[in-house]
Motif scaffolding. Structure first.
Motif, PDB file in Angstrom:
ATOM      1  N   ASN A 152       0.854  -1.188   0.000  1.00 16.82           N
ATOM      2  CA  ASN A 152       0.000   0.000   0.000  1.00 16.82           C
ATOM      3  C   ASN A 152       0.891   1.240   0.000  1.00 16.82           C
ATOM      4  N   VAL A 153       0.639   2.142  -0.934  1.00 17.21           N
ATOM      5  CA  VAL A 153       1.427   3.369  -1.055  1.00 17.21           C
ATOM      6  C   VAL A 153       0.524   4.558  -0.815  1.00 17.21           C
ATOM      7  N   TYR A 154       0.960   5.425   0.079  1.00 18.45           N
ATOM      8  CA  TYR A 154       0.167   6.602   0.440  1.00 18.45           C
ATOM      9  C   TYR A 154       1.083   7.812   0.509  1.00 18.45           C
ATOM     10  N   GLY A 155       0.552   8.967   0.179  1.00 17.28           N
ATOM     11  CA  GLY A 155       1.336  10.185   0.308  1.00 17.28           C
ATOM     12  C   GLY A 155       0.559  11.415  -0.085  1.00 17.28           C
ATOM     13  N   ILE A 156       1.222  12.559   0.077  1.00 18.86           N
ATOM     14  CA  ILE A 156       0.647  13.846  -0.296  1.00 18.86           C
ATOM     15  C   ILE A 156       1.665  14.566  -1.152  1.00 18.86           C
ATOM     16  N   GLY A 157       1.261  14.945  -2.348  1.00 19.47           N
ATOM     17  CA  GLY A 157       2.158  15.613  -3.272  1.00 19.47           C
ATOM     18  C   GLY A 157       2.396  17.062  -2.913  1.00 19.47           C
ATOM     19  N   ASP A 217       1.465  19.526  -4.443  1.00 22.56           N
ATOM     20  CA  ASP A 217       0.246  20.291  -4.702  1.00 22.56           C
ATOM     21  C   ASP A 217      -0.816  20.082  -3.636  1.00 22.56           C
ATOM     22  N   GLY A 218      -0.498  19.290  -2.602  1.00 26.63           N
ATOM     23  CA  GLY A 218      -1.434  19.043  -1.523  1.00 26.63           C
ATOM     24  C   GLY A 218      -2.422  17.930  -1.774  1.00 26.63           C
ATOM     25  N   GLN A 219      -2.358  17.297  -2.958  1.00 26.75           N
ATOM     26  CA  GLN A 219      -3.280  16.219  -3.296  1.00 26.75           C
ATOM     27  C   GLN A 219      -2.782  14.884  -2.730  1.00 26.75           C
ATOM     28  N   ALA A 220      -3.673  14.166  -2.048  1.00 27.30           N
ATOM     29  CA  ALA A 220      -3.319  12.862  -1.495  1.00 27.30           C
ATOM     30  C   ALA A 220      -3.541  11.763  -2.532  1.00 27.30           C
ATOM     31  N   PHE A 221      -2.751  10.715  -2.446  1.00 25.05           N
ATOM     32  CA  PHE A 221      -2.956   9.535  -3.286  1.00 25.05           C
ATOM     33  C   PHE A 221      -2.896   8.303  -2.389  1.00 25.05           C
ATOM     34  N   ASN A 222      -3.485   7.240  -2.863  1.00 30.50           N
ATOM     35  CA  ASN A 222      -3.463   5.969  -2.137  1.00 30.50           C
ATOM     36  C   ASN A 222      -3.681   4.862  -3.153  1.00 30.50           C
ATOM     37  N   PHE A 247      -1.080   0.491 -11.056  1.00 32.00           N
ATOM     38  CA  PHE A 247      -0.406   0.904  -9.825  1.00 32.00           C
ATOM     39  C   PHE A 247       0.448   2.141 -10.079  1.00 32.00           C
ATOM     40  N   GLU A 248       1.179   2.154 -11.174  1.00 33.03           N
ATOM     41  CA  GLU A 248       2.045   3.285 -11.502  1.00 33.03           C
ATOM     42  C   GLU A 248       1.239   4.541 -11.832  1.00 33.03           C
ATOM     43  N   VAL A 249       0.084   4.371 -12.455  1.00 31.20           N
ATOM     44  CA  VAL A 249      -0.757   5.525 -12.769  1.00 31.20           C
ATOM     45  C   VAL A 249      -1.303   6.167 -11.492  1.00 31.20           C
ATOM     46  N   ALA A 250      -1.636   5.338 -10.507  1.00 33.72           N
ATOM     47  CA  ALA A 250      -2.302   5.821  -9.299  1.00 33.72           C
ATOM     48  C   ALA A 250      -1.341   6.348  -8.240  1.00 33.72           C
ATOM     49  N   ALA A 251      -0.048   6.051  -8.357  1.00 26.41           N
ATOM     50  CA  ALA A 251       0.925   6.456  -7.342  1.00 26.41           C
ATOM     51  C   ALA A 251       2.245   6.819  -8.022  1.00 26.41           C
ATOM     52  N   VAL A 279       8.602  -8.796  -7.453  1.00 23.36           N
ATOM     53  CA  VAL A 279       8.257  -7.471  -7.953  1.00 23.36           C
ATOM     54  C   VAL A 279       9.158  -6.451  -7.260  1.00 23.36           C
ATOM     55  N   SER A 280       9.830  -5.594  -8.061  1.00 22.31           N
ATOM     56  CA  SER A 280      10.700  -4.544  -7.521  1.00 22.31           C
ATOM     57  C   SER A 280      10.199  -3.186  -7.976  1.00 22.31           C
ATOM     58  N   PHE A 281      10.310  -2.187  -7.098  1.00 26.04           N
ATOM     59  CA  PHE A 281       9.822  -0.855  -7.444  1.00 26.04           C
ATOM     60  C   PHE A 281      10.528   0.199  -6.597  1.00 26.04           C
ATOM     61  N   SER A 282      10.403   1.457  -7.039  1.00 27.50           N
ATOM     62  CA  SER A 282      10.928   2.598  -6.293  1.00 27.50           C
ATOM     63  C   SER A 282      10.065   3.811  -6.602  1.00 27.50           C
ATOM     64  N   ARG A 283      10.300   4.928  -5.931  1.00 30.78           N
ATOM     65  CA  ARG A 283       9.533   6.137  -6.201  1.00 30.78           C
ATOM     66  C   ARG A 283      10.054   6.808  -7.462  1.00 30.78           C
ATOM     67  N   LEU A 284       9.209   7.601  -8.092  1.00 34.14           N
ATOM     68  CA  LEU A 284       9.623   8.321  -9.293  1.00 34.14           C
ATOM     69  C   LEU A 284      10.682   9.356  -8.957  1.00 34.14           C
ATOM     70  N   PRO A 285      11.724   9.468  -9.773  1.00 31.40           N
ATOM     71  CA  PRO A 285      12.814  10.400  -9.462  1.00 31.40           C
ATOM     72  C   PRO A 285      12.366  11.852  -9.347  1.00 31.40           C
ATOM     73  N   ALA A 286      11.450  12.286 -10.198  1.00 35.17           N
ATOM     74  CA  ALA A 286      11.076  13.708 -10.236  1.00 35.17           C
ATOM     75  C   ALA A 286       9.965  14.064  -9.262  1.00 35.17           C
ATOM     76  N   TYR A 287       9.469  13.092  -8.511  1.00 30.77           N
ATOM     77  CA  TYR A 287       8.320  13.370  -7.658  1.00 30.77           C
ATOM     78  C   TYR A 287       8.723  14.182  -6.439  1.00 30.77           C
ATOM     79  N   GLU A 288       7.940  15.201  -6.126  1.00 31.61           N
ATOM     80  CA  GLU A 288       8.152  16.009  -4.931  1.00 31.61           C
ATOM     81  C   GLU A 288       6.967  15.815  -4.000  1.00 31.61           C
ATOM     82  N   GLY A 289       7.257  15.351  -2.821  1.00 23.60           N
ATOM     83  CA  GLY A 289       6.205  15.074  -1.854  1.00 23.60           C
ATOM     84  C   GLY A 289       6.520  13.811  -1.083  1.00 23.60           C
ATOM     85  N   SER A 290       5.661  13.475  -0.145  1.00 22.78           N
ATOM     86  CA  SER A 290       5.908  12.311   0.704  1.00 22.78           C
ATOM     87  C   SER A 290       5.387  11.045   0.047  1.00 22.78           C
ATOM     88  N   VAL A 291       6.099   9.946   0.270  1.00 19.68           N
ATOM     89  CA  VAL A 291       5.671   8.629  -0.184  1.00 19.68           C
ATOM     90  C   VAL A 291       5.916   7.653   0.970  1.00 19.68           C
TER      91      VAL A 291
END
Length: 557
Positions: free
Chosen positions: A364-369, A371-376, A411-415, A442-454
């Motif tokens: 489960n991946v959660y955070g706030i970008g 821009d203040g928008q939350a994702f889950n 999954f990648e589209v939503a987070a 399955v291996s994954f990491s956060r997007l390099p250009a993303y600014e915000g919490s993950v």
């Protein structure tokens, strides 16, 4: 009203088609990946007395088991006078619903004139329900999020806004959660409309006669299936190993003519933390579903199938916990019930059971970008299914859940996550005359250009106790978690995977799901099947050579 066999078959299939349309409505109008991609929901049609009649093909089996009990609670609480056209009821109370807060039930009674005809209902897993991010650390259900008591969501056609307000105020992604609840309402409305149209088409004034006939025939079929099992008491014990060490689950299944008793006496007491406790409603549902799979797999599930079955568990045990025990991670115990039941019955009906499966690792991946928008978003990764007497286990398939693997693209589209690999795990399946299914990596990491919490949490099953084989089959490989190129130890997994902060794109997380257990002695596996697995690169040459040496030793004895 009586039904000939042909008309009954047509009507039964029409009912299943009808609830499949409810499911399609829920899927297509849902907001979250856990419903729309993972299929973590159930839709059911019930008669006027709240007895289960038909469920959608892709419904979560445990949800199907619980909706009738829950609907009958509504009838008891509100009475016939208090249930009116336009009412819709809602709850997620773990002790009467599906065992933890994220699963919300929405139940709609429908009428023709003043006469109640039935109920259209669903249970769906919400993307968030508030509470702690790290459920491994909780001690009480109060820490696990918002509890919605059994109450009205709509009253005579009008939404009760204060209920929606409470939900919005307590979840991290309110638009997503409220959107999914609206999808459940739409699904129920479709079910009610289609059922009334079906009754009109066949000039029937209610579901009563049809429900009685379906229930009667299903009960007869289940009694015949139980009667085919030799009378006696059959036992099994399995160990779960979670936060505070191993604890036993025990079952005694007593068959007497055409009735069956499942008794979980001797099972461990409820656990002090980590949400691994099961409410009795959840335990009942899993035990009944396992028996249905073993004894009567070809009859669509309905209330009649379970009349000859009684299930008991000690109060205060991990399978019948008392409020306010923590329950959020109840699958870490409840998903062992099916292999426990199969293990008990394997000596007498070996062709009708299967070995333990690798279950699932959920991310489960959660955070706030910025821009203040939350994702889950949630990524479900299945392990391998256990093998049976006739077939190898299916790979990357969840049981006893019917949830689906979430496509990595969704999954990648939503987070803000990029997936680096997704592949079968060679040599992860338990060997046997029939081998288990393979797990996956399955291996994954956060997007390099993303600014915000993950923040991510990893819900891992079978990382300590590997899936058991049956009747001589070998264990599957246990699940593992890797961070930054290093496999985590057992203690690190339980302590550090509940809320992992991904602070930069170089942090790579890898999950490896468990393989299914094998069935029967490995030396009895046909050589051509072993050769096929080597050719498909699912079994390594070294493992195959070891199996070949065992075959050779057996042939010279």
């Amino acid at each position: 009203m009586t039904f000939d066999a042909l008309t009954l078959e047509i009507l039964w299939n029409r009912l299943i088609s009808l609830v499949d349309e409810m499911a399609a409505t829920l899927l297509r109008t849902s907001f979250s990946t856990v419903i729309g991609a993972a299929n973590d929901f159930g839709c059911e049609l019930l008669d006027a007395n709240g007895r289960g009649l038909a469920h959608a093909t892709r419904s979560m089996p445990v949800f199907n088991q619980i909706l009738p009990q829950l609907t009958q609670r509504i009838i008891t609480k509100y009475g016939d006078e208090g249930i009116r056209a336009g009412d819709i009821f809602i709850t997620n109370n773990p002790w009467i619903c599906v065992g933890h807060y994220p699963d919300i039930a929405v139940i709609l009674p429908f009428f023709r004139g003043d006469k109640r005809i039935g109920f259209a209902a669903s249970i769906a897993h919400m993307a968030d329900i508030g509470g702690a991010l790290d459920n491994n650390r909780v001690h009480e259900v109060y820490e696990e999020g918002l509890m919605i008591p059994l109450t009205r969501l709509y009253e005579q056609g009008k939404p009760i806004e204060v209920v929606y307000d409470f939900v919005r105020a307590n979840v991290r992604v309110p638009e997503m959660v409220i959107g999914d609840i609206h999808a459940q309402v739409s699904s129920a409305q479709v079910g009610a409309q289609k059922t009334l149209a079906l009754l009109d088409e066949y000039d029937m004034d209610s579901l009563e006669a049809l429900a009685a006939e379906i229930h009667r025939r299903s009960e007869v079929a289940m009694r015949d299936a139980i009667r085919a099992v030799p009378d006696g008491t059959y036992r099994c014990e399995l160990l779960c190993d979670e936060l505070d060490g191993a604890y036993p689950l025990r079952v005694a299944i007593t068959v007497t003519d055409d009735e069956l008793l499942v008794d979980f006496a001797g099972t461990a007491p409820q656990q002090p933390r980590g949400g691994v406790n099961c409410t009795f409603s959840y335990t009942q549902a899993h035990a009944a579903y396992a028996l249905k799979c073993a004894l009567l797999p070809d009859v669509p599930s309905n209330e009649g199938c379970y009349e000859p079955i009684r299930i008991v568990a000690p109060a205060g045990s991990v399978l019948n916990c008392a409020h306010p025990a923590s329950v959020m991670n109840r699958t870490k115990t409840g998903w062992y019930i099916a292999p426990l039941v199969f293990g008990a019955l394997a000596p007498v009906i070996p062709n009708q059971v299967m070995a333990s499966g690798g279950l699932m690792t959920a991310v489960n991946v959660y955070g706030i970008g910025a821009d203040g928008q939350a994702f889950n978003s949630q990524l479900f990764n299945a392990g391998g299914l256990g093998a049976g007497a006739r077939n190898d286990g299916l790979s990357t398939t969840v049981f006893p859940s019917s949830a689906s693997n979430v496509p990595v693209e969704l999954f990648e589209v939503a987070a803000p996550i990029v997936v680096h690999e997704k592949e079968f795990m060679p040599d992860s399946a338990g060997a046997g005359a029939r081998r288990g299914g393979f797990g996956q990596r399955v291996s994954f990491s956060r997007l390099p250009a993303y600014e915000g919490s993950v923040v991510l949490s990893v819900g891992i099953h079978r990382h300590v106790m590997p899936p058991e084989g049956l009747l001589g089959g070998e264990l599957g490989r246990p699940a593992r978690v890797q961070m930054d190129g290093r496999y985590l130890t057992r203690d690190e997994i339980t302590a550090n995977t509940g809320a992992v902060h991904l602070s930069h794109s170089e942090q790579v997380v890898t999950v490896e799901t468990a393989g299914g257990g094998g069935f029967g002695p490995p030396v009895e596996r046909p050589a051509e099947l072993l050769e096929r697995d080597v050719r498909d690169e699912l079994v390594s040459v070294s493992v195959a050579e070891r199996a070949g040496d065992e075959h050779g030793a057996r042939s010279t004895r």
